[in-house]
Motif scaffolding. Structure first.
Motif, short mmCIF file in Angstrom:
data_model
loop_
_atom_site.label_atom_id
_atom_site.label_comp_id
_atom_site.label_asym_id
_atom_site.label_seq_id
_atom_site.Cartn_x
_atom_site.Cartn_y
_atom_site.Cartn_z
N HIS A 184 3.81 -2.95 -14.81
CA HIS A 184 2.93 -1.81 -15.07
C HIS A 184 2.77 -1.53 -16.57
CE1 HIS A 184 1.92 2.58 -13.72
NE2 HIS A 184 1.26 2.24 -14.81
N GLU A 207 -0.35 10.27 -12.89
CA GLU A 207 1.09 10.04 -13.14
C GLU A 207 1.83 11.34 -13.45
OE1 GLU A 207 2.44 7.60 -12.14
OE2 GLU A 207 1.26 5.80 -12.52
N HIS A 217 -0.23 1.03 -21.50
CA HIS A 217 -0.29 -0.28 -20.86
C HIS A 217 -0.41 -1.35 -21.95
CE1 HIS A 217 -2.05 1.43 -16.82
NE2 HIS A 217 -0.84 1.88 -17.08
N HIS A 232 2.62 7.43 -21.79
CA HIS A 232 2.65 6.23 -20.95
C HIS A 232 1.48 5.33 -21.35
CE1 HIS A 232 2.39 3.52 -17.68
NE2 HIS A 232 1.37 4.12 -17.11
ZN LIG Z 1 -0.03 3.30 -15.90
#
Ligand SMILES: [Zn+2]
Length: 218
Positions: free
Chosen positions: A161, A79, A100, A98
């Protein structure tokens, strides 16, 4: 190794391990980056390394503009484009995380923004956590969509996501991701109990501003 890069590597690995410990990601998912002030460099987590064994020297330093690897042996996170897009668009941001995390990802899967229903969420985000338009992971489009939906706020949801939290340093981005997950949990439970009541726009602005002033004095 550049001394400032070394310092930021330590901070990023500490934040990444804490992100894992807090259950915001499973296994090797999620990623973390931080700007190295005044160098044009960004330190990012590597691709596919377990957070439990990750070391400062596993991190990768890349050029903010070109994305080219400047220092480090491993491949940067998949990413990378998204992290760089956010850091280029937001000079006030030095840390990007980032995750999840489950409840926030559930909101992203339902394409439902997380409204400012509790004060800490309003403080760290400055408005609803909006949902960015869907794009495949690792694409430049994902980064562009995230930047567009993030605006000047502290967090954004990536459709189907997960979450991106940003801050003036990486520990603040970790705090944002933690509070966004807690806010998503409260939102889901409040919807089961009844209809969550949103904080007013003016109150959200006030909470955001006073939080920022307080943060600046630390
Ligand atoms: Zn991700």
């Amino acid at each position: 190794m550049n001394e400032r890069v070394g310092e930021i590597r330590e901070q990023v690995v500490e934040a990444a391990k804490e992100m894992y410990e807090r259950g915001l990601v499973a296994s090797v998912w999620g990623n973390v980056s931080a700007r190295v002030p005044d160098t044009g460099l960004v330190v990012v987590t590597p691709s596919g390394v377990d957070y439990r064994i990750m070391q400062a020297e596993d991190l990768v330093a890349v050029n903010l503009e070109s994305g080219e690897v400047v220092e480090g042996k491993l491949k940067p996170t998949s990413e990378l484009q998204m992290h760089l897009a956010i850091l280029r668009a937001r000079p006030d941001v030095n840390g990007v995380m980032h995750t999840h995390s489950i409840y926030a990802s559930a909101c992203s899967a339902a394409h439902k923004e997380i409204p400012p229903i509790v004060e800490d969420l309003a403080q760290v985000v400055g408005g609803p956590v909006s949902v960015a338009r869907y794009a495949l992971p690792g694409t430049a489009e994902l980064g562009a969509n995230a930047v567009r939906a993030l605006t000047k706020k502290g967090a954004v949801l990536l459709a189907n996501h997960g979450v991106v939290g940003v801050g003036p340093d990486i520990m603040e981005a970790l705090r944002v991701c933690t509070i966004v997950e807690k806010g998503a949990q409260i939102y889901a439970i409040a919807k089961m109990i009844g209809s969550p009541v949103l904080l007013s726009h003016d109150d959200v602005e006030y909470l955001r501003e006073t939080y920022r002033d307080h943060y600046g004095q630390k």
